[in-house]
Design a protein around this motif. Structure first.
Motif, PDB file in Angstrom:
ATOM      1  N   SER A   1      28.011 -17.071 -14.699  1.00 54.09           N
ATOM      2  CA  SER A   1      27.394 -16.107 -13.777  1.00 54.09           C
ATOM      3  C   SER A   1      26.940 -16.785 -12.493  1.00 54.09           C
ATOM      4  CB  SER A   1      26.219 -15.417 -14.473  1.00 54.09           C
ATOM      5  OG  SER A   1      25.583 -14.494 -13.624  1.00 54.09           O
ATOM      6  N   VAL A   2      26.334 -17.954 -12.627  1.00 52.65           N
ATOM      7  CA  VAL A   2      25.841 -18.686 -11.461  1.00 52.65           C
ATOM      8  C   VAL A   2      26.997 -19.157 -10.587  1.00 52.65           C
ATOM      9  CG1 VAL A   2      24.671 -20.794 -10.711  1.00 52.65           C
ATOM     10  CG2 VAL A   2      23.666 -19.389 -12.514  1.00 52.65           C
ATOM     11  N   LYS A   3      28.039 -19.696 -11.205  1.00 50.09           N
ATOM     12  CA  LYS A   3      29.191 -20.170 -10.433  1.00 50.09           C
ATOM     13  C   LYS A   3      29.826 -19.030  -9.640  1.00 50.09           C
ATOM     14  CE  LYS A   3      30.661 -24.229 -13.078  1.00 50.09           C
ATOM     15  NZ  LYS A   3      31.730 -24.817 -13.930  1.00 50.09           N
ATOM     16  N   ALA A   4      29.928 -17.865 -10.261  1.00 51.06           N
ATOM     17  CA  ALA A   4      30.507 -16.713  -9.569  1.00 51.06           C
ATOM     18  C   ALA A   4      29.651 -16.314  -8.372  1.00 51.06           C
ATOM     19  CB  ALA A   4      30.636 -15.545 -10.547  1.00 51.06           C
ATOM     20  N   MET A   5      28.325 -16.334  -8.543  1.00 56.49           N
ATOM     21  CA  MET A   5      27.427 -15.990  -7.447  1.00 56.49           C
ATOM     22  C   MET A   5      27.556 -16.979  -6.296  1.00 56.49           C
ATOM     23  SD  MET A   5      23.232 -15.693  -7.381  1.00 56.49           S
ATOM     24  CE  MET A   5      23.004 -17.386  -7.967  1.00 56.49           C
ATOM     25  N   VAL A   6      27.516 -18.261  -6.600  1.00 53.28           N
ATOM     26  CA  VAL A   6      27.574 -19.284  -5.549  1.00 53.28           C
ATOM     27  C   VAL A   6      28.924 -19.264  -4.848  1.00 53.28           C
ATOM     28  CG1 VAL A   6      27.522 -21.772  -5.098  1.00 53.28           C
ATOM     29  CG2 VAL A   6      25.800 -20.722  -6.593  1.00 53.28           C
ATOM     30  N   ASN A   7      30.000 -19.045  -5.583  1.00 60.01           N
ATOM     31  CA  ASN A   7      31.314 -18.958  -4.950  1.00 60.01           C
ATOM     32  C   ASN A   7      31.394 -17.757  -4.017  1.00 60.01           C
ATOM     33  OD1 ASN A   7      32.325 -21.241  -6.196  1.00 60.01           O
ATOM     34  ND2 ASN A   7      33.201 -20.117  -7.925  1.00 60.01           N
ATOM     35  N   GLU A   8      30.781 -16.643  -4.429  1.00 58.85           N
ATOM     36  CA  GLU A   8      30.761 -15.457  -3.569  1.00 58.85           C
ATOM     37  C   GLU A   8      29.964 -15.716  -2.298  1.00 58.85           C
ATOM     38  OE1 GLU A   8      29.470 -10.719  -3.675  1.00 58.85           O
ATOM     39  OE2 GLU A   8      29.545 -11.880  -5.541  1.00 58.85           O
ATOM     40  N   ILE A   9      28.841 -16.428  -2.436  1.00 57.85           N
ATOM     41  CA  ILE A   9      28.027 -16.774  -1.263  1.00 57.85           C
ATOM     42  C   ILE A   9      28.837 -17.653  -0.305  1.00 57.85           C
ATOM     43  CG2 ILE A   9      25.988 -18.049  -0.463  1.00 57.85           C
ATOM     44  CD1 ILE A   9      24.672 -17.274  -3.168  1.00 57.85           C
TER      45      ILE A   9
ATOM     46  N   PHE B  48      19.311 -26.228 -13.281  1.00 53.70           N
ATOM     47  CA  PHE B  48      20.483 -27.086 -13.467  1.00 53.70           C
ATOM     48  C   PHE B  48      21.769 -26.350 -13.091  1.00 53.70           C
ATOM     49  CE2 PHE B  48      24.055 -28.175 -16.258  1.00 53.70           C
ATOM     50  CZ  PHE B  48      24.244 -29.516 -15.938  1.00 53.70           C
ATOM     51  N   HIS B  49      21.938 -25.138 -13.599  1.00 57.62           N
ATOM     52  CA  HIS B  49      23.152 -24.384 -13.314  1.00 57.62           C
ATOM     53  C   HIS B  49      23.300 -24.108 -11.822  1.00 57.62           C
ATOM     54  CE1 HIS B  49      22.905 -22.823 -17.691  1.00 57.62           C
ATOM     55  NE2 HIS B  49      23.767 -23.822 -17.621  1.00 57.62           N
ATOM     56  N   VAL B  50      22.195 -23.724 -11.181  1.00 54.81           N
ATOM     57  CA  VAL B  50      22.247 -23.433  -9.749  1.00 54.81           C
ATOM     58  C   VAL B  50      22.554 -24.702  -8.959  1.00 54.81           C
ATOM     59  CG1 VAL B  50      20.935 -22.626  -7.756  1.00 54.81           C
ATOM     60  CG2 VAL B  50      20.730 -21.424  -9.943  1.00 54.81           C
ATOM     61  N   CYS B  51      21.871 -25.782  -9.286  1.00 57.98           N
ATOM     62  CA  CYS B  51      22.091 -27.038  -8.555  1.00 57.98           C
ATOM     63  C   CYS B  51      23.511 -27.548  -8.735  1.00 57.98           C
ATOM     64  CB  CYS B  51      21.080 -28.094  -8.998  1.00 57.98           C
ATOM     65  SG  CYS B  51      19.385 -27.761  -8.465  1.00 57.98           S
ATOM     66  N   GLN B  52      24.033 -27.475  -9.966  1.00 56.13           N
ATOM     67  CA  GLN B  52      25.409 -27.920 -10.208  1.00 56.13           C
ATOM     68  C   GLN B  52      26.399 -27.111  -9.383  1.00 56.13           C
ATOM     69  OE1 GLN B  52      24.857 -31.040 -11.814  1.00 56.13           O
ATOM     70  NE2 GLN B  52      26.760 -30.496 -12.832  1.00 56.13           N
ATOM     71  N   ALA B  53      26.101 -25.825  -9.211  1.00 56.40           N
ATOM     72  CA  ALA B  53      27.024 -24.962  -8.472  1.00 56.40           C
ATOM     73  C   ALA B  53      26.962 -25.196  -6.964  1.00 56.40           C
ATOM     74  CB  ALA B  53      26.724 -23.495  -8.792  1.00 56.40           C
ATOM     75  N   VAL B  54      25.777 -25.496  -6.447  1.00 56.70           N
ATOM     76  CA  VAL B  54      25.644 -25.635  -4.984  1.00 56.70           C
ATOM     77  C   VAL B  54      25.914 -27.054  -4.502  1.00 56.70           C
ATOM     78  CG1 VAL B  54      23.976 -23.748  -4.878  1.00 56.70           C
ATOM     79  CG2 VAL B  54      23.136 -26.115  -4.971  1.00 56.70           C
TER      80      VAL B  54
END
Length: 255
Positions: free
Chosen positions: A69-77, A125-131
């Motif tokens: 879910s987080v990866k999808a959000m960050v990729n969309e951003i 962790f999930h957010v930081c890994q994605a950004v």
């Protein structure tokens, strides 16, 4: 401060501390992603307030405890805005600051700890890994994690919550040590008991009054009090500050 052109993600931003931080960035010209889990209507309201004051905002749903879910959000951003400059990790699992209903050291179970660790540390962790890949490519970025002054002064031992936030502080400092060479700073904000929020609504008046009496500035922390530190850490004024933790609690914790 001028954050015009900056892309800012605030997790758990549909209400409380996260909403005030999102609105503060929007007021300073940032494009703000108002992340939420379930409160779509509230997230839309926050976004509308930001737009009404001349900023740009987009509500975006994602469960920070879910890596996909987080990866999808960050990729969309990244696809929509071309990058991401600032992340404020504010989202947390629901928690109630009520001394009368908290679990004592001999009642609490590991599952209680695990839930808070998964939320506070796992979510960040999930957010930081994605950004991180986006920030590394830019050779710049600001990560701001919300912890608590209970780490330093557990006036009331909320064992699971405080332990998880202490873990988040350690996680943040390790990130700071490794990401500095990429121009990425990682800092924390440690609020005192913040009122009113959903988590503090059940904190009894006698407890609030006792904390107020111990606080040099004579009142509890409000969500708006926390916004200044977030803006500072995200600004160029703090470009050479990393691995630090600012306590926003009216002087309750010093040193």
């Amino acid at each position: 401060m001028d954050f015009t052109g900056k892309i800012v993600l605030v997790t758990g931003a549909s209400r409380g501390i996260g909403a005030e931080i999102a609105k503060a960035f929007g007021k300073e010209g940032a494009s703000v992603i108002v992340n939420y889990l379930k409160s779509e209507a509230e997230a839309k309201k926050v976004s509308e307030e930001i737009c009404q004051q001349g900023g740009e905002a987009l509500p975006m749903q994602a469960d920070v405890m879910n890596e996909t879910s987080v990866k999808a959000m960050v990729n969309e951003i990244a696809d929509s805005f071309g990058g991401i400059d600032v992340v404020v990790n504010n989202a947390l699992p629901h928690y109630t600051f009520n001394p009368k209903t908290r679990k004592t050291a001999w009642e609490i179970e590991w599952e209680d700890y695990q839930r808070q660790i998964d939320g506070a540390v796992g979510g960040a962790f999930h957010v930081c890994q994605a950004v991180m890949p986006h920030m590394k490519n830019q050779n710049s970025g600001r990560i701001i994690n919300i912890v608590t002054n209970l780490i330093d002064l557990p006036l009331i031992p909320y064992h699971d919550y405080t332990s998880a936030k202490a873990g988040l502080l350690g996680f943040s400092r390790n990130l700071a040590a490794e990401l500095g060479r990429f121009g990425i700073t990682v800092n924390c904000i440690a609020p005192g008991l913040t009122y009113p929020t959903d988590s503090s609504r059940e904190t009894k008046e006698d407890v609030r009054e006792a904390i107020t009496r111990l606080t040099p500035m004579g009142r509890l922390t409000t969500p708006k009090d926390i916004t200044g530190s977030a803006l500072f850490f995200a600004s160029e004024w703090a470009s050479f500050i990393t691995g630090q933790c600012i306590r926003v609690d009216g002087g309750l914790v010093m040193g």
